[in-house]
Scaffold this motif. Structure first.
Motif, short mmCIF file in Angstrom:
data_model
loop_
_atom_site.label_atom_id
_atom_site.label_comp_id
_atom_site.label_asym_id
_atom_site.label_seq_id
_atom_site.Cartn_x
_atom_site.Cartn_y
_atom_site.Cartn_z
N ASP A 163 34.53 58.80 49.83
CA ASP A 163 33.87 57.89 48.88
C ASP A 163 34.46 58.04 47.48
O ASP A 163 34.54 57.06 46.73
CB ASP A 163 32.36 58.18 48.84
CG ASP A 163 31.67 57.80 50.14
OD1 ASP A 163 32.16 56.88 50.83
OD2 ASP A 163 30.66 58.44 50.49
N GLY A 172 35.80 49.22 48.34
CA GLY A 172 36.18 50.24 49.30
C GLY A 172 37.67 50.47 49.40
O GLY A 172 38.14 51.06 50.38
N PRO A 218 27.31 56.33 47.31
CA PRO A 218 27.95 55.13 46.75
C PRO A 218 26.96 54.28 45.96
O PRO A 218 25.81 54.10 46.37
CB PRO A 218 28.44 54.39 48.00
CG PRO A 218 28.65 55.47 49.02
CD PRO A 218 27.55 56.46 48.76
#
Length: 653
Positions: A201, A208, A354
Motif C-alpha cells: 500500500d 493503485g 488506504p
C-alpha cells in the motif's frame, strides 16, 4: 523467474569451488564493518558470470539468500528455493495434524503464508510505451528468509520458530526512494502477509499505481516479542543491532544518491531507536507511529545527535500503546519532532489503512520528500480520546511502584498463560488462578497496595467525570462558573460511587494480601529453620566424627607407648643381668624410642588435623547458621511488617 540462467544450477562441484571463494572473501574481511563485508561479497559476485551466480544460489540457497552484498535478484532466487523447500516440509507435517490438534490452526496459517510466497502477485503500473495502466503477474521478492530463526512464540500452538523475512516491493537496486518498514510485537512468519500488505500500500500512488522510482523493504529481521515479553527492551536492543547491520550491508546494493526512510510501528519504534543509538546514521527520514516510547534515555530528537535526519511522529486517536509510554516518553510529545496528521486512522493498527491521512503523509515523505504537502496535528490526549490522559497517569503510578526488572520477569512468567488464552487452549476461568499465582509470586499486592490502587483509580475516574461534564456544560452554552460547579459535583459523586463499588474488591484483595503475606512469613521461617537445623546437624556429625578420630589416634599412641616402653624396660633389665648385651639392648631401646617419637608426631598431626577440621566446620557452618538466622530474621521482620500492614488495612485502619 529472476533472470538467472539454469545451465550450471546442478553443477555442485563447480558451485562448491565458487562457495569456497566466497567464504574466503568473507574471511578476509571478518573484522570489517557490515558494509565492508557486503562490499567484499558484491565484488566477488561481480567477478562471476550469471551462470556461476545461479549455481551458487542453487547449491546453498539459505547462505546466499541471506547474505548482504549478493545481487538482489540472486537473493530473490535463492530465497525462492528455500521457501519451496520449507513449504514442502511444513505442508507434509501439516497433513499429519488432526483438526483438533493445538498446532493445527497456526501451522495451517503458516503453510498458507508460505504458499502465498510462492504464488505471483498482481502489479499495477503505467506502461511507458502506451502511458496506460497495466496489470501483470510478477514473482514476490524476498531479500531475507530464514524459517528457523528466533524463538518459538508458543510451542503448543506451533513447533516452528517465528522466522525472519524481508520482502521487497519495487526495483531496489535502481530506486531513488527506498523505505525500510520495522514492525512491532507478535509478528511472525505465519502472519507476515498482514505486515507486508502495508508495504504494497505504501508504494501505490493514485489509482493503485506502483511508483516506478520507489522500493519498500518490509523487514521482519528480528525476533519480535509476544505479549508478555513486550515489556522487556532486551529484544529491541538485539533487534536494533540487527537493523543497523542490515541497513549498512544493503547500502552496497542501493543507488548512492537514494533517499532512505524508516517507518517504524509500535515496538519497532524502540528497535529503531536502539539502531540509531548503535550507529545507524545514514537515514534521511525516520517516522515513529504508535510508539510505546524510545527508551528511558530518549526525551527529544536532539538526543539522537542526527541533525541531517528529519524525524516525524504519528499518534492516532485511541492508540492505547502510545498512551501507556511503556518504554519511555511518547515521541509525539517531543517539542523538536514533526507530528503528522492521521485523519481516518483510529487505534493502534490503522496507520497503513488506504485512504487515511497517516498513509498519505508517509507517501509524501517517501515519494521524493514532498514535505510541503504534509499535514500536521497538535492534538492533546484529551482531544484525541477522553480517558487517555488518565490511562497515562495510571501507568505512571504503576511504574513508580514496580521495578522494571520485576516487570520483565513477571511478563515472561505471564506470557505462556496469555498464549494459552490467545490460542484458545484456555478460558478466562482457566487462567485466573495461574495469573493470581504469578502476581502473588512477585508480591504485587505489596508493591501496589489495593487501597492505594483503587484510590488512584477513584481519583482518575473523578478527573475524567469532571472533564466530561465540564465539556458537556460548555457545549450547551453554560457559563464557565456553572460548568465548573457541575463538573466538581460530578467528580465528587463519581469518586464516591467508585469508592462504594470498589470497597468489597479492596477488602477481598486486602484479605488475599494478608493471606499471602502470612503464608510467606511462615514459609520463610520454616525454610530458614530447616536450613539452620541441617547446618547444626552437620556440625554435630563432623565434631562427632573428628572427635572419634582424635580418641582413636590417642588410643593407638597409648598402645605404642605401652608396647615400646615395655620393650625399653625389658632391654634395661636384660642389660643389668647380662652386661655383655649392652650394645644390642641400647640399639633396640633407641629403635623403640624412635618409633614412639614417630608415632607421637604422626598421631599428634592426625589429631591436630581432625581438631582443625572440626573447628573449621564449626566456624563455617556456625557462620552459615548465623547468616541464615540473620537473613531469616530480617525477612521475618520485613514480611511481618507486611502482614501487620495488610492486617490493619483489612481491618479498616
Amino acid at each position: 523467474m529472476f533472470g538467472l540462467p539454469s545451465s550450471m544450477a546442478g553443477d555442485k562441484d563447480a558451485a562448491k569451488k565458487l562457495e569456497d571463494g566466497l567464504k574466503a572473501a568473507l574471511a578476509a574481511h571478518k573484522d570489517g564493518t557490515p558494509q565492508e563485508q557486503a562490499k567484499a561479497v558484491k565484488d566477488y559476485f561481480a567477478s562471476l558470470s550469471p551462470e556461476q551466480q545461479a549455481a551458487l544460489a542453487a547449491t546453498d540457497p539459505s547462505f546466499v539468500g541471506n547474505l548482504d552484498g549478493v545481487p538482489v535478484n540472486v537473493r530473490f532466487a535463492a530465497n525462492r528455493i528455500s521457501i519451496q523447500k520449507e513449504f514442502d516440509a511444513e505442508n507434509a507435517y501439516f497433513k499429519g495434524l488432526a483438526p483438533n490438534d493445538p498446532a493445527y490452526q497456526r501451522t495451517k496459517d503458516r503453510v498458507e503464508t508460505l504458499r502465498s510466497f510462492l504464488n505471483p502477485r498482481i502489479k499495477k503500473f503505467i506502461d511507458p510505451k502506451t502511458n496506460r495502466p497495466v496489470e501483470v503477474e510478477v514473482p514476490r521478492q524476498f531479500l531475507v528468509f530464514d524459517a528457523k530463526f528466533g524463538s518459538t512464540a508458543d510451542p503448543k500452538a506451533s513447533p516452528f520458530a517465528d522466522g525472519r523475512v524481508a520482502e521487497v516491493v519495487g526495483d531496489l537496486e535502481n530506486a531513488k526512494n527506498v523505505a525500510f518498514r520495522v514492525p512491532g510485537i507478535t509478528n511472525r512468519l505465519d502472519n507476515f502477509n498482514s505486515f507486508s500488505d502495508g508495504g504494497f500500500d505504501l508504494t501505490k500512488g493514485k489509482d493503485g499505481i506502483e511508483q516506478p522510482d520507489t522500493a519498500v523493504v518490509s523487514w521482519l529481521g528480528y525476533d519480535t516479542p509476544e505479549i508478555g515479553d513486550s515489556v522487556d527492551p532486551a529484544k529491541a536492543v538485539v533487534g536494533g543491532n540487527q537493523l543497523n547491520a542490515f541497513r549498512q550491508g544493503i547500502s552496497v546494493n542501493l543507488q548512492q544518491d537514494a533517499k532512505t526512510s524508516i517507518f517504524a510501528h509500535s515496538y519497532g519504534t524502540l528497535v529503531t531507536s536502539k539502531a540509531l543509538q548503535s550507529g545507524l546514521t545514514n537515514i534521511d527520514n525516520v517516522t515513529f507511529m504508535g510508539s510505546p516510547g524510545l527508551g528511558p534515555n530518549i526525551h527529544s530528537v536532539a538526543d539522537f545527535h542526527m541533525p541531517n535526519t528529519k524525524f516525524f511522529a504519528m499518534r492516532a486517536p485511541g492508540d492505547p500503546v502510545e498512551y501507556t509510554q511503556g518504554h519511555g516518553d511518547d515521541p509525539a510529545d517531543f517539542k523538536d519532532i514533526i507530528r503528522l496528521g492521521t485523519t481516518g486512522a483510529h487505534g493502534h493498527s490503522e496507520y497503513y489503512k488506504p485512504g487515511n491521512e497517516s498513509l498519505t503523509n508517509m507517501q509524501r515523505i517517501l515519494f521524493g520528500g514532498d514535505h510541503k504537502a504534509l499535514t500536521f496535528t497538535h492534538t492533546t490526549l484529551d482531544e484525541e480520546q477522553l480517558g487517555a490522559a488518565e490511562v497515562r497517569e495510571l501507568v505512571k503510578f504503576l511504574h513508580e511502584r514496580v521495578d522494571p526488572e520485576v516487570v520483565n520477569r513477571m511478563g515472561a512468567d505471564l506470557d505462556p498463560i496469555v498464549q494459552g488464552l490467545l490460542n484458545g487452549r484456555s478460558s478466562m476461568k482457566d487462567v485466573a488462578l495461574p495469573i493470581h499465582s504469578v502476581l502473588n509470586k512477585y508480591n504485587m499486592l505489596d508493591r501496589v497496595k489495593p487501597q492505594e490502587l483503587f484510590g488512584e483509580v477513584s481519583k482518575l475516574a473523578g478527573n475524567l467525570a469532571y472533564k466530561k461534564v465540564y465539556a458537556a456544560a460548555k457545549d450547551k452554552g453554560a457559563p464557565d462558573f456553572v460548568a465548573k460547579i457541575a463538573a466538581n459535583s460530578a467528580a465528587a459523586a463519581t469518586r464516591g460511587a467508585v469508592g462504594g463499588v470498589t470497597w468489597p474488591v479492596v477488602k477481598l484483595l486486602e484479605f488475599d494480601r494478608l493471606q499471602n503475606n502470612t503464608r510467606q512469613l511462615i514459609g520463610g521461617l520454616w525454610s530458614g529453620g530447616k536450613k539452620m537445623w541441617a547446618d547444626g546437624q552437620e556440625i554435630t556429625a563432623e565434631v562427632q566424627k573428628d572427635g572419634g578420630r582424635i580418641l582413636s589416634d590417642g588410643s593407638q599412641f597409648a598402645g605404642t607407648l605401652f608396647k615400646d616402653g615395655g620393650n625399653i624396660a625389658l632391654d634395661a633389665g636384660d642389660t643389668f643381668i647380662h652386661p655383655g648385651h649392652v650394645i644390642d639392648n641400647a640399639g633396640d631401646a633407641l629403635k623403640s624410642m624412635d618409633h614412639i617419637k614417630s608415632e607421637f608426631n604422626a598421631k599428634t598431626s592426625d589429631a591436630a588435623h581432625a581438631f582443625l577440621n572440626a573447628t573449621n566446620t564449626t566456624i563455617a557452618k556456625g557462620g552459615d547458621m548465623l547468616h541464615t538466622g540473620l537473613s531469616t530474621g530480617n525477612k521475618a521482620l520485613h514480611k511481618g511488617k507486611d502482614v501487620l500492614d495488610s492486617a490493619l488495612n483489612f481491618a479498616g485502619f
